[in-house]
Each structure stands twice: as structure tokens, then as C-alpha cells.
Write an enzyme that holds these catalytic residues in place. Sequence first.
Site, mmCIF file in Angstrom:
data_model
loop_
_atom_site.group_PDB
_atom_site.id
_atom_site.type_symbol
_atom_site.label_atom_id
_atom_site.label_comp_id
_atom_site.label_asym_id
_atom_site.label_seq_id
_atom_site.Cartn_x
_atom_site.Cartn_y
_atom_site.Cartn_z
ATOM 1 N N GLU A 1 0.798 -1.229 0.000
ATOM 2 C CA GLU A 1 0.000 0.000 0.000
ATOM 3 C C GLU A 1 0.832 1.281 0.000
ATOM 4 O O GLU A 1 0.516 2.218 0.727
ATOM 5 C CB GLU A 1 -0.935 -0.025 1.211
ATOM 6 C CG GLU A 1 -0.250 0.048 2.596
ATOM 7 C CD GLU A 1 0.160 -1.291 3.186
ATOM 8 O OE1 GLU A 1 0.406 -2.244 2.423
ATOM 9 O OE2 GLU A 1 0.256 -1.373 4.422
ATOM 10 N N HIS B 1 -8.143 -4.048 -1.075
ATOM 11 C CA HIS B 1 -7.365 -4.142 0.164
ATOM 12 C C HIS B 1 -6.312 -3.025 0.248
ATOM 13 O O HIS B 1 -6.252 -2.283 1.231
ATOM 14 C CB HIS B 1 -6.708 -5.524 0.243
ATOM 15 C CG HIS B 1 -5.862 -5.731 1.458
ATOM 16 N ND1 HIS B 1 -6.321 -6.354 2.593
ATOM 17 C CD2 HIS B 1 -4.579 -5.381 1.725
ATOM 18 C CE1 HIS B 1 -5.361 -6.383 3.495
ATOM 19 N NE2 HIS B 1 -4.281 -5.801 2.998
ATOM 20 N N GLU B 2 -5.518 -2.916 -0.791
ATOM 21 C CA GLU B 2 -4.450 -1.906 -0.754
ATOM 22 C C GLU B 2 -5.036 -0.492 -0.715
ATOM 23 O O GLU B 2 -4.510 0.393 -0.044
ATOM 24 C CB GLU B 2 -3.488 -2.078 -1.927
ATOM 25 C CG GLU B 2 -2.845 -3.468 -2.055
ATOM 26 C CD GLU B 2 -2.279 -4.040 -0.757
ATOM 27 O OE1 GLU B 2 -1.913 -3.253 0.141
ATOM 28 O OE2 GLU B 2 -2.226 -5.278 -0.643
ATOM 29 N N HIS C 1 -6.072 0.474 2.747
ATOM 30 C CA HIS C 1 -4.946 0.900 3.584
ATOM 31 C C HIS C 1 -4.736 2.415 3.542
ATOM 32 O O HIS C 1 -4.068 2.963 4.411
ATOM 33 C CB HIS C 1 -3.648 0.225 3.128
ATOM 34 C CG HIS C 1 -3.365 -1.102 3.766
ATOM 35 N ND1 HIS C 1 -3.333 -1.281 5.136
ATOM 36 C CD2 HIS C 1 -3.064 -2.311 3.227
ATOM 37 C CE1 HIS C 1 -3.018 -2.552 5.400
ATOM 38 N NE2 HIS C 1 -2.860 -3.197 4.253
ATOM 39 N N GLU D 1 -3.837 -4.442 9.496
ATOM 40 C CA GLU D 1 -4.354 -5.438 8.557
ATOM 41 C C GLU D 1 -5.784 -5.893 8.847
ATOM 42 O O GLU D 1 -6.562 -6.093 7.916
ATOM 43 C CB GLU D 1 -3.402 -6.641 8.470
ATOM 44 C CG GLU D 1 -2.010 -6.291 7.938
ATOM 45 C CD GLU D 1 -1.993 -5.705 6.518
ATOM 46 O OE1 GLU D 1 -2.981 -5.859 5.775
ATOM 47 O OE2 GLU D 1 -0.974 -5.074 6.163
ATOM 48 N N ASP E 1 8.406 -9.733 10.762
ATOM 49 C CA ASP E 1 7.818 -10.632 9.775
ATOM 50 C C ASP E 1 7.122 -11.831 10.426
ATOM 51 O O ASP E 1 6.190 -12.392 9.855
ATOM 52 C CB ASP E 1 8.939 -11.173 8.876
ATOM 53 C CG ASP E 1 8.729 -10.759 7.442
ATOM 54 O OD1 ASP E 1 8.093 -9.708 7.244
ATOM 55 O OD2 ASP E 1 9.188 -11.485 6.552
ATOM 56 N N TYR F 1 -4.664 -10.551 10.035
ATOM 57 C CA TYR F 1 -5.635 -10.245 8.981
ATOM 58 C C TYR F 1 -7.029 -10.730 9.340
ATOM 59 O O TYR F 1 -7.994 -9.969 9.332
ATOM 60 C CB TYR F 1 -5.206 -10.914 7.662
ATOM 61 C CG TYR F 1 -3.992 -10.295 7.013
ATOM 62 C CD1 TYR F 1 -2.710 -10.615 7.443
ATOM 63 C CD2 TYR F 1 -4.116 -9.391 5.971
ATOM 64 C CE1 TYR F 1 -1.588 -10.060 6.842
ATOM 65 C CE2 TYR F 1 -2.999 -8.824 5.362
ATOM 66 C CZ TYR F 1 -1.736 -9.166 5.806
ATOM 67 O OH TYR F 1 -0.640 -8.611 5.216
HETATM 68 N N1 BES Z 1 1.003 -4.362 3.832
HETATM 69 C C1 BES Z 1 0.761 -5.661 3.332
HETATM 70 C C2 BES Z 1 2.019 -6.353 2.877
HETATM 71 C C3 BES Z 1 3.071 -6.518 3.955
HETATM 72 C C4 BES Z 1 2.734 -6.852 5.244
HETATM 73 C C5 BES Z 1 4.392 -6.353 3.643
HETATM 74 C C6 BES Z 1 3.719 -6.984 6.209
HETATM 75 C C7 BES Z 1 5.376 -6.503 4.599
HETATM 76 C C8 BES Z 1 5.044 -6.810 5.893
HETATM 77 C C9 BES Z 1 -0.255 -5.656 2.184
HETATM 78 O O1 BES Z 1 -1.267 -4.730 2.355
HETATM 79 C C10 BES Z 1 -0.930 -6.987 2.174
HETATM 80 O O2 BES Z 1 -1.571 -7.313 3.150
HETATM 81 N N2 BES Z 1 -0.805 -7.722 1.094
HETATM 82 C C11 BES Z 1 -1.447 -9.008 0.920
HETATM 83 C C12 BES Z 1 -2.678 -8.893 0.097
HETATM 84 C C13 BES Z 1 -3.947 -8.910 0.803
HETATM 85 C C14 BES Z 1 -5.115 -8.936 -0.161
HETATM 86 C C15 BES Z 1 -4.143 -9.795 1.948
HETATM 87 C C16 BES Z 1 -0.505 -9.885 0.120
HETATM 88 O O3 BES Z 1 0.512 -9.404 -0.334
HETATM 89 O O4 BES Z 1 -0.805 -11.062 -0.040
HETATM 90 ZN ZN ZN Z 2 -2.571 -5.293 3.948
#
Ligand code: BES
Ligand code: ZN
Length: 635
Positions: free
Chosen positions: A296, A320-321, A324, A343, A402, A410
Amino acid sequence: MKHNFFKNCLSLFLLPFVVSCAQQANEREVETESAMIEDDVHSFARPEEAVVKHLNWEADVDFEKQQIEAIARLDIETAEGADELILDTKGLNIEKVTLGEEETPAEFKVGETDKILGSPLTIAITPETEQVNVYYTTGKDAEALQWLTPAQTAGKEHPFLFTQSQAILARSWVPIQDSPGIRFTYDATVTVPENLLALMSAENPQEKNDIGVYQFEMDQPIPAYLMALTVGDVVFEPIGERTGVYAEPSVIDEAAYEFAELDEMLEAAEELYGPYRWERYDLIVLPPSFPFGGMENPRLTFATPTILAGDRSLTSLVAHELAHSWSGNLVTNATWGDFWLNEGFTVYFERRIMEALYGPEYAEMLAELGYQDLKETVEELEASGQSEDTKLKLDLKGRNPDDGVTNIAYEKGYFFLRHLENLVGREKFDAFLREYFDSNAFKTMTTQEFIEYLNENLLEPNNIEVTDQTYEAWIYEEGLPESMPVVESERFNAVDAQLAAWKNGTPAAELETKDWSSHEWLHFIRNLPEDMTEAQLIELDKAFGFTRSGNSELLAAWFMHTIAHQYEPAKPALREFLTSVGRRKFLMPLYKKLIEMPEGAQLARDIYAEARPNYHFVSTNSLDELLENEEAAQE
Ligand code: BES
Ligand code: ZN
């Protein structure tokens, strides 16, 4: 704040400019705006002493050296008695540091390196210091950066670069206070090879210029994890007045088709929770090695090409993005232990946007898939002795943030909000959320602050008693609470009926699947019996062409079965998928499944050896660990 004290005292041993702990404690009591900043165990910064307010970034992107050479000019605010500015860095080569516009040489020291956090860069300042200039180059293998060769792009002619800063990788390309609780504005001048376009999480150009020098402006304050840069042979296609898409020339038409509903999504989002505060909302489709589905980055979401399904079926990721832009970018988790605030809210908001566009039955399918993910994650974490990580609020001290990126944040987060919605009714809940985003815009939020805000602004005014136990169960305890909302998807019930018919002997080709969306198909594939025969796999594949599917979600779900049954005909497609796609969400379960199988481990290592150069650090970091553990278990 109490952890701060220990951290600060501890870090003193590493620092050259020794101040006593007692003196530090006094400084923290100094009443400044930033004295309220929550302690963040993933940053060396001490914002209560000196805090970054604006970054002016001047950078030269060198594809040959795979290096960025840059000057970061930081405007800071200092507390009384301040004598150090501490920045986060990881692998940066700091050439020199100067103070003020007059560029007076400054004393600085790069502290010891922590494997996860990197090294503090401590700069001697005075309370009068207003600007600090850091001259540096990025290190080899800078973790946020992925440098792609032309062969790794769609066009095959030009190299490509993109960053991924979340959670704590911004420090590997900018010396900065890399904590979600610290916000700053930025502007940048970036020089790139002449035939490439540079884009950032900022006001962006829409076409290349002749000199390869691009200017950027980000006037809204953002935390470091939302800093982003990408450089490549990309073009722009407008979608609506405020929206558009960037992609490599050979991908742009497909991308513009897939995301044609961007404007409607944006309007639906504003209708729900208030005006969009970032002016434009654009999206860039990156090469397939991008380790996430989406990121995002403000004003410019980064997206994987694996959502280009050709039928707009995977666009909930865009919702989703986009969501954010409120939950996360406007109201930001104070620390990575509060990640569910980013999330969980975003998943809730995403499903509301999808409901506005496609109706409740559609959104309920997404919720049901989410519930399946959640149950599986809880089971997995419990089975591997990590049930602590099934809590919403996490203690990530000493760990990589991480580790907190699981379906718990989520989906348990989502269901908690859905539970609250059920308690007060949708109308009141929506009004509450709208006000929440508005009154906390450009601020950070801790879990505790959210609970207080919730009590004061939603539950008490509506005379709703929520016992401490409810909060405990949802936020501070493991597993799934009793008050877990029930999801009932009629469209999935219809899929279940077809699954049952197939199990009872109806040939696959005769099943009623005519109007199924990819979500119904995903549910179907996920719920196929574990004990299928080879003949049954062949039958399904013949009837529905799963192995040839162009939909990455379906393909990944199908491969879980083909791996488990060592179904030979899918092996080339699996190899092709694993060597071209770098999205961690797909890679982890597939490699895990592979190494569970008798001869799979060898195959996994074999494919990984070929594929690894195509993956971003974020993915190799997780996969190295997975495959190393597996190897260790063999010995
Ligand atoms: N912000 C996240 C990606 C992220 C989270 C990067 C934690 C690094 C550390 C992004 O918004 C996200 O949640 N992406 C998901 C997609 C979503 C539809 C659940 C993905 O990449 O799968
Ligand atoms: Zn996200």
C-alpha cells in the site's frame, strides 16, 4: 515507555557519546509533541530526543553497480539538551555526515550490527541543530531492493528496480528513523538511466523525460515503511480522474482492463469512511518476483502481476491496498506488535468495498475463504508450538516483525471487527469507523489506545457492556474466541453440494459449475478430498483444466493436491510457477508441501536452486529458513 529506559541504557554501551541513564530518563520527561511516541523494539531511534520531520532525498540509481548513491538531508526537531540523533541503517556505507546548510562536518558512529535490526547511526548534534545531511551508498544485497535483469521483466529489454520497505527494510536504502510511529514528509530528486521511469510513494510523473531526472513530493507525513521507489521501463494509462495504472508496455493493456473498476472502488471507499486524503490513487504492476500480492505505498500501490487473471476476479487485492489509504496509512499501527490494527481493519474495509461493488453474497465468499485461512493458520501455529502467535497483540521483542505477518492479524482482526459490528449494528459501526479515521488521521495507534477509543466512542454511548474478558479473548489470548461470528455463504453451500455429488459418483464434466466465479472454484479446489486417486485428478484436470489455469490462486490451490498425490502431469507447470512467481504467500505453502513428500524435498531443493535468483529477500529469507530446517531435520 518503560521499556524505553532499558533499551536506551543498553544501547549506551554501544554509543560513543555517553550520557548517564538518569540524565536520559530526565530528557524523556521533557514535554515535547514527540514525547508521546510509543516505544518500538524494532528501531534504534530515540525520537523523544531528536526526531526527523522532513527528508530531502537526492539519489542516483546505478544499475551497473546495483547501488543507490544518495544524500539524505533530514530536517529534525530536538528536545532540550539533545546531543544525539539516532537513525536506523542496514548495510549502508556512510561516507560522511554534515550539519546544517553550511555543511559543518559532524561526528558520527555506526554501531554494532544486529542481524534483524541493522545498525544505529548515531550523529552528534546540539539542541540548535535543524538539519543533518547523510552522504551514503546502499550496500550489496540491500534487503529492500530487488534489482532485476532484463530477463526477469516482461519486456526482456531493460533492467528494473523496486523497493519493499515494510516492515523494517527502509533502513537498507535510506538512513532514517524506521519506526511506524514516526512520520515525516519528503521530497526527492532521483536520477536514473535515460530510458527508464522512476516512481515513488509520492506525487508522480506520468511519462519519461529526456534527462532521466525525476522530482517527487510527498506532502503528507508518512512513516518510513511507506517509502517506496521503482525504476523501470513503464508506461501510464489513466483509468478515472484520480486513478490510473503503470506497467511495462507489454502488460499495460491487460492491467488497464483488470483494474477498470478502480474509480468505483475509490468512490465506494469514500462513501464508507470519508474522503480520500492522498489526492491520486495509482497502481503499478511489477514483475512477478514482487514478494507480496500488494503493498500500500501511498498514492502508488505496488502489485503483483499474479492478480492479472483476465477476468477481474482477483481485484479484492486492490480494494485491500486502497483500504490501507485509511487503515494503516492514515491511522498507523504504533509498533509491529499492533500490526493487526493495520491489517485487520483493512481486511474489514476491503470486504465492505467488495460488498458495495458486488453485493453481500460475493463478500461473504471472501469472508468464508478468510475463515478457512484463519482456522488453518491457528491449527498450524498450535501444531508447531507457536500458539503465542495466535494472539492479536504480539510481543515481538527480539524477533523479526515478519513473524507477526500471519492470517491472525488479517483474519482474526477482521472477525473481531465483525463481532463489534454485530454488537452495535452496521450503521453505528460505520459512523464510528468514519470518525475513528477522521480524528486519528496522520496519527499512530496502539492496541490499548484503540480499546479506550472504542469504549469511549462506541460501546459506552450505546450502553453496550463489553467485559474485559471479551477483550482478553480477542486480543490478548490465544486461539479463536467463543464469540467468533458465523459465516454462511450460500454460494459456497452450492459448491459443497457439487463436491458431494462428485464424491458420490457424478462425473466431473456433469457438475453444475456454469456461473462459478474464481472464488467458487477456489472453494471447490480447497475442499477436494485428501484421498483422491490419480484417475480422479486426471478426470478433474480434463474437465476443468486446472493445471493450465491462468488464475494464480486456483493454480496454487490445485498444486497443493498435485504435490500431495505426486501427480506427474502437473510437475512442469509447478516448476514453471515456482521459478517465475516470487509471491511469498504462494511459495511458502507449496515448498512446505513439497518437503513433506518422500521425494519432494529433493525436488524442492532442486527447483529452489533454479528459482532463488528470481526471488526478493523477503521471500528468500523465509524460504532459506524453511529449507535449512528441513535439511537439518534430515541429518
Ligand atoms: N502491507 C501488506 C504487505 C506486507 C505486510 C508487507 C507486512 C510486509 C510486511 C499488504 O497490504 C498486504 O496485506 N498484502 C497481501 C494482500 C492482501 C489482499 C491480503 C498480500 O501481499 O498477499
Ligand atoms: Zn494489507
